[in-house]
Write an enzyme that holds these catalytic residues in place. Structure first.
Site, PDB file in Angstrom:
ATOM      1  N   LYS A 105     -30.614 -10.375  -4.465  1.00 27.81           N
ATOM      2  CA  LYS A 105     -29.226  -9.928  -4.594  1.00 27.81           C
ATOM      3  C   LYS A 105     -29.017  -8.453  -4.247  1.00 27.81           C
ATOM      4  CE  LYS A 105     -27.250 -13.440  -7.445  1.00 27.81           C
ATOM      5  NZ  LYS A 105     -28.404 -14.201  -8.022  1.00 27.81           N
ATOM      6  N   GLU A 129     -18.851  -9.646 -10.560  1.00 24.35           N
ATOM      7  CA  GLU A 129     -18.998 -10.727 -11.534  1.00 24.35           C
ATOM      8  C   GLU A 129     -20.447 -11.184 -11.474  1.00 24.35           C
ATOM      9  OE1 GLU A 129     -20.065 -12.748  -8.479  1.00 24.35           O
ATOM     10  OE2 GLU A 129     -18.282 -11.511  -8.286  1.00 24.35           O
ATOM     11  N   SER A 162     -36.604 -16.520  -4.255  1.00 19.22           N
ATOM     12  CA  SER A 162     -35.417 -15.658  -4.373  1.00 19.22           C
ATOM     13  C   SER A 162     -35.489 -14.619  -5.482  1.00 19.22           C
ATOM     14  CB  SER A 162     -34.163 -16.512  -4.547  1.00 19.22           C
ATOM     15  OG  SER A 162     -34.291 -17.377  -5.659  1.00 19.22           O
TER      16      SER A 162
HETATM   17  C1  LIG Z   1     -28.273 -15.563  -8.244  1.00 16.08           C
HETATM   18  C2  LIG Z   1     -29.556 -16.178  -7.897  1.00 16.08           C
HETATM   19  C3  LIG Z   1     -29.609 -17.354  -7.131  1.00 16.08           C
HETATM   20  C4  LIG Z   1     -28.390 -18.125  -6.715  1.00 16.08           C
HETATM   21  O1  LIG Z   1     -27.497 -17.439  -5.910  1.00 16.08           O
HETATM   22  P1  LIG Z   1     -27.339 -17.748  -4.352  1.00 16.08           P
HETATM   23  O2  LIG Z   1     -26.127 -17.005  -3.978  1.00 16.08           O
HETATM   24  O3  LIG Z   1     -27.209 -19.221  -4.198  1.00 16.08           O
HETATM   25  O4  LIG Z   1     -28.562 -17.229  -3.710  1.00 16.08           O
HETATM   26  C5  LIG Z   1     -30.843 -17.835  -6.771  1.00 16.08           C
HETATM   27  N1  LIG Z   1     -31.983 -17.226  -7.156  1.00 16.08           N
HETATM   28  C6  LIG Z   1     -31.974 -16.097  -7.898  1.00 16.08           C
HETATM   29  C7  LIG Z   1     -33.260 -15.469  -8.298  1.00 16.08           C
HETATM   30  C8  LIG Z   1     -30.764 -15.541  -8.289  1.00 16.08           C
HETATM   31  O5  LIG Z   1     -30.763 -14.424  -9.025  1.00 16.08           O
END
Ligand SMILES: *Cc1c(COP(=O)(O)O)cnc(C)c1O
Length: 417
Positions: free
Chosen positions: A107, A129, A395
């Site tokens: 993010k 948000e 992610s």
């Molecule tokens: C917020 C988050 C997601 C989901 O958000 P996307 O916009 O779909 O990427 C996935 N993995 C992690 C670690 C997150 O913090």
């Protein structure tokens, strides 16, 4: 459930995607996307669109963005081979380590990019948000870095689920508002942020956290995250000598997935697979598998797939992971599914938990619960397709999920295995 296209139309839309012609000037990815907002927000979105195009084409901005990604975020993030998972699955497994990016998830790419943009566009304050709290933390950090005050809206349910992240945001200087209305998760937090923005659209910059919402956000967020896919593509060629056969990413709003997928949409040999939250099952309110089970409609400024009942009422959702717990999805994913370029599956809570434990035990990496869905999806695919090269978008890291994970002691895994 989704919109049906002729083969000719599918081919045309795929070509336009690869050529970078989508969204069009109305913010449309085929039929999806657009801008469904109150009149009062239109000038603000137009200013943002104009400023975004100007700065994304400007060498000085891109240089500054790249500098922050390199020296503050810690990019490029590594590509890690996961030989133990590979042996267990009968595959070659590679992990794109967004968990090693500053603040622990992908993010931050988007947050620092938009914070730099906010500053250049003359905003006095930033609002954001957050669901899992990761976007709130990333926004708070990015705003501190560029010197802008930051207010974060967060559903009261999520405030409870993600207490450590709330403390982090406050320490990074953000003001955190627990939203008590609606479903008290991400969806109500976005509604509240939009309400704030309407009251001062000129001085306030809305730092949206996923590839959702009205134009230009799905495009802007994608562009800021494409660094994930560009790096991965080059790293796979260097480390594995070839592109992956299949790429997996979890999908909430869809930002980490679109950032990873988009630079490989034009590689026909690469299967792209998004994994949504299958929750506790397929019943109403038990999951948040929007692409698998949703129908087209308008949510939070955007025409996309939604979980809704026969009367068009948006359904409640459930996921073990706060970051996937959202009834909509980014419009570009809705298109990529409709034209058959990306396939979307889902993983249930217990599958994700099991995959998380497996990754911890075999590779010494604790992924976020969101991310664990991508692992579960990849593992299921590997069972049917042996000996393939698999790339997983890791992610984020799972430290933030310890309060949730402590409710599922390790013995439970062996008991159910
Ligand atoms: C917020 C988050 C997601 C989901 O958000 P996307 O916009 O779909 O990427 C996935 N993995 C992690 C670690 C997150 O913090």
């Amino acid at each position: 459930m989704t919109i049906e296209f002729s083969e000719t139309e599918k081919a045309r839309l795929l070509e336009a995607t690869i050529a970078g012609q989508l969204p069009d000037e109305r913010g449309r990815f085929g039929p999806f996307g657009g801008r469904y907002v109150p009149e009062t927000l239109v000038p603000a979105l137009e200013r943002l669109t104009e400023g975004m195009h100007r700065h994304l084409a400007d060498r000085a901005f891109l240089e500054r963005f790249r500098h922050e990604l390199t020296t503050w975020v810690g990019r490029p993030t590594p590509l890690t081979e996961a030989p133990n998972l590979g042996r267990a699955w009968g595959a070659q497994v590679w992990l794109k380590r967004e968990d090693l990016a500053h603040t622990g998830a992908h993010k931050i790419n988007n947050a620092i990019g938009q914070a730099l943009l906010a500053k250049l566009l003359g905003a006095r304050r930033v609002i954001a948000e957050t669901g899992a709290g990761q976007h709130g933390v990333a926004s708070a950090a990015a705003c501190a870095r560029v010197g802008l005050p930051c207010t974060v809206y967060m559903g009261a349910v999520d405030v409870e689920r993600q207490a450590p992240n709330v403390d982090r945001m406050r320490r990074l200087g953000a003001e955190v508002h627990a939203v008590q209305s609606g479903d008290r998760t991400l969806r109500s937090a976005i509604d509240e942020a939009l309400r704030d923005w309407v009251s001062d659209p000129a001085g306030t910059y809305y730092l949206l956290g996923s590839a959702v919402g009205p134009h230009p956000y799905p495009y802007l967020v994608r562009e800021l995250h494409c660094v994930i896919g560009r790096e991965s593509r080059a790293q796979m060629l260097t480390a594995a000598g070839a592109l992956p056969d299949a790429v997996f990413a979890c999908v909430g709003g869809g930002s980490n997935a679109i950032g990873l997928f988009h630079p490989m949409v034009g590689d026909p040999g690469v299967a792209l697979i998004g994994v949504e939250a299958g929750g506790r099952g397929g019943g109403l309110g038990e999951h948040s598998a929007t692409l698998s089970r949703g129908r087209p409609g308008v949510l939070q400024g955007c025409y996309t797939l939604l979980l809704q009942d026969d009367d068009g009422q948006v359904q409640g959702t459930h996921s073990i992971s706060a970051g996937l717990d959202y009834p909509g999805v980014g419009p570009e994913h809705a298109l990529l599914q409709s034209i058959g370029r990306v396939r979307y599956t889902n993983a249930r809570d217990d599958d994700a938990l099991d995959a998380l434990n497996e990754c911890c035990a075999l590779e010494g990496i604790l992924p976020a619960l969101e991310t664990a869905h991508a692992f579960a999806g990849a593992r299921a695919w590997a069972r049917e397709n042996s000996g393939r090269r698999i790339l997983i978008g890791l992610s984020g890291r799972g430290d933030k999920d310890m309060p949730t994970l402590s409710r599922f002691p390790m013995e439970a895994r062996h008991a159910t295995a």
